[in-house]
Enzyme design. Structure first.
Site, PDB file in Angstrom:
ATOM      1  N   GLN A  15       0.838  -1.198   0.000  1.00  0.00           N
ATOM      2  CA  GLN A  15       0.000   0.000   0.000  1.00  0.00           C
ATOM      3  C   GLN A  15       0.875   1.252   0.000  1.00  0.00           C
ATOM      4  O   GLN A  15       0.557   2.238  -0.666  1.00  0.00           O
ATOM      5  CB  GLN A  15      -0.936   0.002   1.208  1.00  0.00           C
ATOM      6  CG  GLN A  15      -2.003   1.066   1.149  1.00  0.00           C
ATOM      7  CD  GLN A  15      -3.001   0.853   0.018  1.00  0.00           C
ATOM      8  OE1 GLN A  15      -3.283  -0.272  -0.385  1.00  0.00           O
ATOM      9  NE2 GLN A  15      -3.540   1.929  -0.499  1.00  0.00           N
TER      10      GLN A  15
ATOM     11  N   VAL B 221      -5.903   6.888  -3.354  1.00  0.00           N
ATOM     12  CA  VAL B 221      -5.197   5.752  -2.770  1.00  0.00           C
ATOM     13  C   VAL B 221      -5.022   6.021  -1.276  1.00  0.00           C
ATOM     14  O   VAL B 221      -4.471   7.062  -0.903  1.00  0.00           O
ATOM     15  CB  VAL B 221      -3.813   5.551  -3.425  1.00  0.00           C
ATOM     16  CG1 VAL B 221      -3.077   4.385  -2.785  1.00  0.00           C
ATOM     17  CG2 VAL B 221      -3.945   5.331  -4.928  1.00  0.00           C
ATOM     18  N   ALA B 222      -5.498   5.113  -0.458  1.00  0.00           N
ATOM     19  CA  ALA B 222      -5.381   5.293   0.990  1.00  0.00           C
ATOM     20  C   ALA B 222      -3.931   5.169   1.433  1.00  0.00           C
ATOM     21  O   ALA B 222      -3.134   4.440   0.830  1.00  0.00           O
ATOM     22  CB  ALA B 222      -6.232   4.261   1.713  1.00  0.00           C
TER      23      ALA B 222
ATOM     24  N   SER C   4      -6.042   1.657   4.448  1.00  0.00           N
ATOM     25  CA  SER C   4      -6.632   1.015   3.278  1.00  0.00           C
ATOM     26  C   SER C   4      -7.501  -0.172   3.647  1.00  0.00           C
ATOM     27  O   SER C   4      -7.096  -1.047   4.416  1.00  0.00           O
ATOM     28  CB  SER C   4      -5.525   0.531   2.332  1.00  0.00           C
ATOM     29  OG  SER C   4      -6.083  -0.231   1.282  1.00  0.00           O
TER      30      SER C   4
ATOM     31  N   HIS D 287      -8.093  -2.451   1.691  1.00  0.00           N
ATOM     32  CA  HIS D 287      -7.446  -3.618   1.093  1.00  0.00           C
ATOM     33  C   HIS D 287      -6.609  -4.359   2.131  1.00  0.00           C
ATOM     34  O   HIS D 287      -6.453  -5.571   2.048  1.00  0.00           O
ATOM     35  CB  HIS D 287      -6.571  -3.209  -0.094  1.00  0.00           C
ATOM     36  CG  HIS D 287      -7.347  -2.916  -1.327  1.00  0.00           C
ATOM     37  ND1 HIS D 287      -7.871  -3.899  -2.129  1.00  0.00           N
ATOM     38  CD2 HIS D 287      -7.693  -1.747  -1.905  1.00  0.00           C
ATOM     39  CE1 HIS D 287      -8.498  -3.356  -3.153  1.00  0.00           C
ATOM     40  NE2 HIS D 287      -8.410  -2.036  -3.026  1.00  0.00           N
TER      41      HIS D 287
ATOM     42  N   ASP E 187     -10.906  -4.906  -5.779  1.00  0.00           N
ATOM     43  CA  ASP E 187     -11.097  -4.161  -7.017  1.00  0.00           C
ATOM     44  C   ASP E 187     -11.473  -5.197  -8.056  1.00  0.00           C
ATOM     45  O   ASP E 187     -10.763  -6.186  -8.248  1.00  0.00           O
ATOM     46  CB  ASP E 187      -9.817  -3.437  -7.424  1.00  0.00           C
ATOM     47  CG  ASP E 187      -9.445  -2.327  -6.456  1.00  0.00           C
ATOM     48  OD1 ASP E 187     -10.339  -1.817  -5.752  1.00  0.00           O
ATOM     49  OD2 ASP E 187      -8.258  -1.969  -6.400  1.00  0.00           O
TER      50      ASP E 187
ATOM     51  N   GLU F  15     -15.009   5.283  -7.344  1.00  0.00           N
ATOM     52  CA  GLU F  15     -14.315   4.097  -7.849  1.00  0.00           C
ATOM     53  C   GLU F  15     -15.371   3.024  -8.131  1.00  0.00           C
ATOM     54  O   GLU F  15     -15.785   2.300  -7.228  1.00  0.00           O
ATOM     55  CB  GLU F  15     -13.279   3.578  -6.851  1.00  0.00           C
ATOM     56  CG  GLU F  15     -12.110   4.508  -6.665  1.00  0.00           C
ATOM     57  CD  GLU F  15     -10.991   3.915  -5.819  1.00  0.00           C
ATOM     58  OE1 GLU F  15     -11.173   2.835  -5.200  1.00  0.00           O
ATOM     59  OE2 GLU F  15      -9.929   4.542  -5.769  1.00  0.00           O
TER      60      GLU F  15
ATOM     61  N   HIS G 243     -14.405  -0.666  -6.924  1.00  0.00           N
ATOM     62  CA  HIS G 243     -13.967  -0.974  -5.558  1.00  0.00           C
ATOM     63  C   HIS G 243     -15.162  -1.411  -4.706  1.00  0.00           C
ATOM     64  O   HIS G 243     -16.048  -0.614  -4.420  1.00  0.00           O
ATOM     65  CB  HIS G 243     -13.300   0.259  -4.935  1.00  0.00           C
ATOM     66  CG  HIS G 243     -12.720   0.016  -3.578  1.00  0.00           C
ATOM     67  ND1 HIS G 243     -11.395  -0.247  -3.378  1.00  0.00           N
ATOM     68  CD2 HIS G 243     -13.306   0.002  -2.362  1.00  0.00           C
ATOM     69  CE1 HIS G 243     -11.172  -0.403  -2.076  1.00  0.00           C
ATOM     70  NE2 HIS G 243     -12.331  -0.256  -1.443  1.00  0.00           N
TER      71      HIS G 243
END
Length: 171
Positions: A45, A65-66, A71, A73, A80, A129, A132
């Site tokens: 990340q 973008v975190a 994030s 993710h 995604d 997004e 996402h």
């Protein structure tokens, strides 16, 4: 995606079957979807965030973008999604593909929500997004889908409900 590491192609084990189920349902309806990106370590990340920040600055980068540690993710609950053809991969035109439209209409049935809707960027803090999706469970995903609320908008209500349940020794 075969060009991603095994880690980045993975999700949490407790939702792995759900991801298979949604992909199978999409395929049965004629849409071939894939995970473009799943779990990300803090190190990865950081690479993604720093790469974008080096060209647009930290503040602008953090709208797309975190930062590491922020994030979804990193939880293994965010994915995604793209078509197997890579049509509109990580691009908002994904929402207009047949697969993207199917996903927008059906993801909640499998516990996934579109995490950053187009008309809620001021609420989520992230740009739209269309690819996402975040796993929140079928009940919450259905409630959010039907209400039109984002997870961010529902969060205060969820916290209050949890506090009440704890206070009443219900949980």
């Amino acid at each position: 995606r075969t060009d991603k590491s095994n880690d980045e192609r993975s999700v949490r084990s407790d939702i792995a079957q759900v991801e298979v189920d949604i992909s199978t349902a999409a395929k049965a309806d004629g849409y071939e979807l894939m995970i473009g990106s799943g779990y990300r370590s803090a190190a990865l990340q950081s690479v993604y965030f720093n790469s974008l920040a080096s060209s647009v600055g930290d503040e602008a980068a953090n709208q797309s973008v975190a930062r590491p540690g922020e994030s979804e993710h990193q939880t293994g609950l965010a994915i995604d999604i793209s078509t197997l053809s890579y049509e509109c991969y990580l691009d908002n035109c994904f929402a207009y593909t047949d697969g993207g439209q199917w996903l927008a209409k059906n993801s909640y049935k499998y516990g996934f929500i579109l995490r950053y809707p187009e008309d809620k960027t001021d609420i989520t803090g992230y740009r739209y997004e269309s690819w996402h999706f975040r796993y929140v469970g079928v009940d919450l995903a259905t409630a959010l889908y039907q209400s039109g609320l984002t997870l961010d908008e529902a969060w205060p209500y969820l916290q209050t409900a949890q506090e009440t349940l704890i206070k009443n020794d219900a949980i």
